[in-house]
Design a protein around this motif. Structure first.
Motif, mmCIF file in Angstrom:
data_model
loop_
_atom_site.group_PDB
_atom_site.id
_atom_site.type_symbol
_atom_site.label_atom_id
_atom_site.label_comp_id
_atom_site.label_asym_id
_atom_site.label_seq_id
_atom_site.Cartn_x
_atom_site.Cartn_y
_atom_site.Cartn_z
ATOM 1 N N ARG A 181 0.828 -1.220 0.000
ATOM 2 C CA ARG A 181 0.000 0.000 0.000
ATOM 3 C C ARG A 181 0.857 1.263 0.000
ATOM 4 N NH1 ARG A 181 -4.897 -1.575 4.248
ATOM 5 N NH2 ARG A 181 -6.221 -2.645 2.715
ATOM 6 N N SER A 182 2.082 1.146 0.495
ATOM 7 C CA SER A 182 2.986 2.295 0.505
ATOM 8 C C SER A 182 3.529 2.600 -0.884
ATOM 9 C CB SER A 182 4.157 2.045 1.469
ATOM 10 O OG SER A 182 3.702 1.895 2.789
ATOM 11 N N GLY A 183 3.365 1.647 -1.815
ATOM 12 C CA GLY A 183 3.806 1.886 -3.182
ATOM 13 C C GLY A 183 4.692 0.821 -3.780
ATOM 14 N N ALA A 184 5.044 -0.187 -2.990
ATOM 15 C CA ALA A 184 5.856 -1.285 -3.534
ATOM 16 C C ALA A 184 5.005 -2.164 -4.443
ATOM 17 C CB ALA A 184 6.441 -2.126 -2.406
ATOM 18 N N ASP A 185 5.653 -2.839 -5.370
ATOM 19 C CA ASP A 185 4.978 -3.788 -6.258
ATOM 20 C C ASP A 185 5.194 -5.228 -5.820
ATOM 21 O OD1 ASP A 185 4.157 -1.987 -8.750
ATOM 22 O OD2 ASP A 185 6.154 -1.373 -8.084
ATOM 23 N N LYS A 186 6.310 -5.466 -5.089
ATOM 24 C CA LYS A 186 6.649 -6.811 -4.634
ATOM 25 C C LYS A 186 7.253 -6.713 -3.242
ATOM 26 C CE LYS A 186 8.777 -7.438 -9.091
ATOM 27 N NZ LYS A 186 9.846 -8.094 -9.856
ATOM 28 N N VAL A 187 7.116 -7.796 -2.477
ATOM 29 C CA VAL A 187 7.784 -7.875 -1.178
ATOM 30 C C VAL A 187 8.758 -9.041 -1.197
ATOM 31 C CG1 VAL A 187 5.946 -6.780 0.139
ATOM 32 C CG2 VAL A 187 5.899 -9.257 -0.194
ATOM 33 N N ALA A 188 9.930 -8.819 -0.586
ATOM 34 C CA ALA A 188 10.949 -9.859 -0.488
ATOM 35 C C ALA A 188 11.023 -10.334 0.952
ATOM 36 C CB ALA A 188 12.304 -9.317 -0.941
ATOM 37 N N ILE A 189 10.974 -11.642 1.146
ATOM 38 C CA ILE A 189 11.013 -12.200 2.502
ATOM 39 C C ILE A 189 12.155 -13.198 2.620
ATOM 40 C CG2 ILE A 189 8.602 -11.799 3.110
ATOM 41 C CD1 ILE A 189 7.951 -14.612 2.213
ATOM 42 N N ASN A 190 12.800 -13.182 3.789
ATOM 43 C CA ASN A 190 13.915 -14.080 4.050
ATOM 44 C C ASN A 190 13.762 -14.690 5.438
ATOM 45 O OD1 ASN A 190 16.332 -15.400 4.477
ATOM 46 N ND2 ASN A 190 17.645 -13.639 4.129
ATOM 47 N N THR A 191 14.094 -13.937 6.480
ATOM 48 C CA THR A 191 14.096 -14.469 7.848
ATOM 49 C C THR A 191 12.754 -15.090 8.218
ATOM 50 O OG1 THR A 191 15.737 -12.812 8.489
ATOM 51 C CG2 THR A 191 14.507 -13.892 10.272
ATOM 52 N N ALA A 192 11.674 -14.356 7.978
ATOM 53 C CA ALA A 192 10.346 -14.853 8.371
ATOM 54 C C ALA A 192 9.954 -16.086 7.578
ATOM 55 C CB ALA A 192 9.298 -13.756 8.206
ATOM 56 N N ALA A 193 10.407 -16.170 6.322
ATOM 57 C CA ALA A 193 10.101 -17.345 5.502
ATOM 58 C C ALA A 193 10.845 -18.570 6.011
ATOM 59 C CB ALA A 193 10.465 -17.073 4.042
ATOM 60 N N VAL A 194 12.077 -18.369 6.471
ATOM 61 C CA VAL A 194 12.842 -19.479 7.042
ATOM 62 C C VAL A 194 12.182 -19.955 8.330
ATOM 63 C CG1 VAL A 194 15.032 -20.083 8.153
ATOM 64 C CG2 VAL A 194 15.038 -18.851 5.975
ATOM 65 N N GLN A 195 11.757 -19.015 9.160
ATOM 66 C CA GLN A 195 11.148 -19.360 10.445
ATOM 67 C C GLN A 195 9.780 -20.008 10.276
ATOM 68 O OE1 GLN A 195 11.248 -15.514 12.332
ATOM 69 N NE2 GLN A 195 13.349 -15.784 13.077
ATOM 70 N N ARG A 196 9.032 -19.552 9.251
ATOM 71 C CA ARG A 196 7.687 -20.085 9.029
ATOM 72 C C ARG A 196 7.412 -20.110 7.529
ATOM 73 N NH1 ARG A 196 2.239 -18.804 9.051
ATOM 74 N NH2 ARG A 196 2.621 -16.562 8.946
ATOM 75 N N PRO A 197 7.828 -21.175 6.842
ATOM 76 C CA PRO A 197 7.712 -21.228 5.385
ATOM 77 C C PRO A 197 6.293 -21.018 4.856
ATOM 78 C CG PRO A 197 9.153 -22.971 6.173
ATOM 79 C CD PRO A 197 8.530 -22.363 7.388
ATOM 80 N N GLU A 198 5.274 -21.321 5.679
ATOM 81 C CA GLU A 198 3.883 -21.137 5.219
ATOM 82 C C GLU A 198 3.603 -19.688 4.842
ATOM 83 O OE1 GLU A 198 3.706 -22.504 9.183
ATOM 84 O OE2 GLU A 198 5.277 -23.250 7.845
ATOM 85 N N LEU A 199 4.392 -18.756 5.384
ATOM 86 C CA LEU A 199 4.182 -17.337 5.068
ATOM 87 C C LEU A 199 4.299 -17.082 3.572
ATOM 88 C CD1 LEU A 199 3.803 -14.398 6.025
ATOM 89 C CD2 LEU A 199 6.299 -14.269 6.283
ATOM 90 N N ILE A 200 5.172 -17.826 2.900
ATOM 91 C CA ILE A 200 5.336 -17.649 1.451
ATOM 92 C C ILE A 200 4.006 -17.881 0.745
ATOM 93 C CG2 ILE A 200 6.514 -18.504 -0.618
ATOM 94 C CD1 ILE A 200 8.809 -19.417 1.275
ATOM 95 N N GLY A 201 3.336 -18.981 1.083
ATOM 96 C CA GLY A 201 2.045 -19.291 0.470
ATOM 97 C C GLY A 201 0.967 -18.290 0.851
ATOM 98 N N GLU A 202 0.994 -17.830 2.095
ATOM 99 C CA GLU A 202 -0.015 -16.860 2.542
ATOM 100 C C GLU A 202 0.079 -15.554 1.759
ATOM 101 O OE1 GLU A 202 0.131 -18.639 7.108
ATOM 102 O OE2 GLU A 202 0.796 -16.583 6.708
ATOM 103 N N ILE A 203 1.302 -15.060 1.577
ATOM 104 C CA ILE A 203 1.485 -13.816 0.823
ATOM 105 C C ILE A 203 1.167 -14.040 -0.650
ATOM 106 C CG2 ILE A 203 3.223 -12.152 0.039
ATOM 107 C CD1 ILE A 203 4.528 -12.402 2.798
ATOM 108 N N SER A 204 1.586 -15.185 -1.179
ATOM 109 C CA SER A 204 1.334 -15.485 -2.588
ATOM 110 C C SER A 204 -0.154 -15.587 -2.881
ATOM 111 C CB SER A 204 2.043 -16.790 -2.974
ATOM 112 O OG SER A 204 1.825 -17.109 -4.318
ATOM 113 N N ARG A 205 -0.903 -16.234 -2.000
ATOM 114 C CA ARG A 205 -2.353 -16.362 -2.218
ATOM 115 C C ARG A 205 -3.056 -15.009 -2.111
ATOM 116 N NH1 ARG A 205 -1.371 -21.097 0.620
ATOM 117 N NH2 ARG A 205 -1.888 -20.145 2.631
ATOM 118 N N GLU A 206 -2.571 -14.168 -1.238
ATOM 119 C CA GLU A 206 -3.218 -12.869 -1.017
ATOM 120 C C GLU A 206 -2.902 -11.864 -2.118
ATOM 121 O OE1 GLU A 206 -5.736 -10.333 1.199
ATOM 122 O OE2 GLU A 206 -5.288 -12.462 1.535
#
Length: 253
Positions: free
Chosen positions: A94-119
């Motif tokens: 909403r701030s103006g980015a087109d994509k988000v990059a995740i690293n630490t949180a994805a390693v800690q909880r890989p399901e986050l990748i699918g949650e962001i992708s589905r949304e």
């Protein structure tokens, strides 16, 4: 004909654009907004902004910088660092980015990748990998700006993250980052061969010959750079000409 994206990377700490070597020894370079605007005007295909201390504080603090950039920069913007939830991703987008990059949180909880992708779609979901050589032909993924080991094999982690919904990979070589000695070609080749999605090669660009070398890899179609642009060792027009001379296309002629 192969199409190549040229992507300046801006690492941010607080209000400042910074640069280090091996993701350490950080030096203040200047105001990130002025650099972003310059790179846009010089014909960058996309921009990457990374909040490099966000994981320490548990949140991404780039929203104001991204709002400023998005107001005058009309190319895709990827933002990473400290994004730990769908709500964090929503705030940055909403701030103006087109994509988000995740690293630490994805390693800690890989399901986050699918949650962001589905949304928001896989095209908005970028897996950021900080890779360090740990043996012949083997790289381990690190987090927290190259400080923390994960025990994850980079190639296997890439495959798993893509299965979970990542639509792009930002691949940074810790060993090469900031050295100006060239990209880690073996690393990039292994990851691009394993990834059916675009991979952005990051870390080590110091000369135009390094651009030619990495783009000679059959599946590498995006390159990121910081030091050579921040300190005006190379220009975006130099890099673009090198790409075209190799028989490839760029967004700007």
């Amino acid at each position: 004909m192969k199409s190549v994206r040229i992507i300046p990377r801006l690492d941010i700490k607080g209000p400042n654009l910074i640069k280090g070597i091996h993701l350490e020894g950080l030096r203040v370079v200047g105001d990130p907004h002025s650099f972003a605007l310059r790179y846009y005007e010089e014909g960058a295909d996309e921009l990457v902004f990374m909040d490099i201390v966000a994981s320490l504080y548990g949140r991404n603090n780039l929203s104001r910088i991204i709002e400023q950039a998005a107001d005058r920069v009309f190319i895709p913007i990827t933002v990473g660092g400290g994004i730990r939830s769908v709500e964090d991703a929503r705030h940055i987008l909403r701030s103006g980015a087109d994509k988000v990059a995740i690293n630490t949180a994805a390693v800690q909880r890989p399901e986050l990748i699918g949650e962001i992708s589905r949304e928001f779609g896989s095209q908005a979901t970028v897996l950021s990998i900080e890779a360090k050589l740990v043996g012949p032909g083997r790289w381990e993924a690190y987090t927290d700006n190259g400080r923390e080991r994960t025990g994850l094999d980079v190639v296997e982690w890439t495959k798993r993250a893509i299965e979970l919904g990542a639509g792009e990979v930002l691949l940074t070589s810790i060993d090469q980052e900031g050295t100006r000695k060239g990209y880690d070609l073996d690393l990039i080749d292994q990851v691009t061969q394993a990834a059916p999605v675009p991979v952005i090669a990051s870390g080590g660009l110091g000369a135009l010959a390094h651009v030619s070398s990495v783009l000679a890899l059959p599946r590498c179609s995006a390159v990121s750079m910081a030091d050579v642009l921040h300190y005006k060792r190379l220009s975006l027009s130099d890099i673009r000409k090198t790409v075209r001379d190799a028989g490839m296309t760029t967004r700007i002629a």
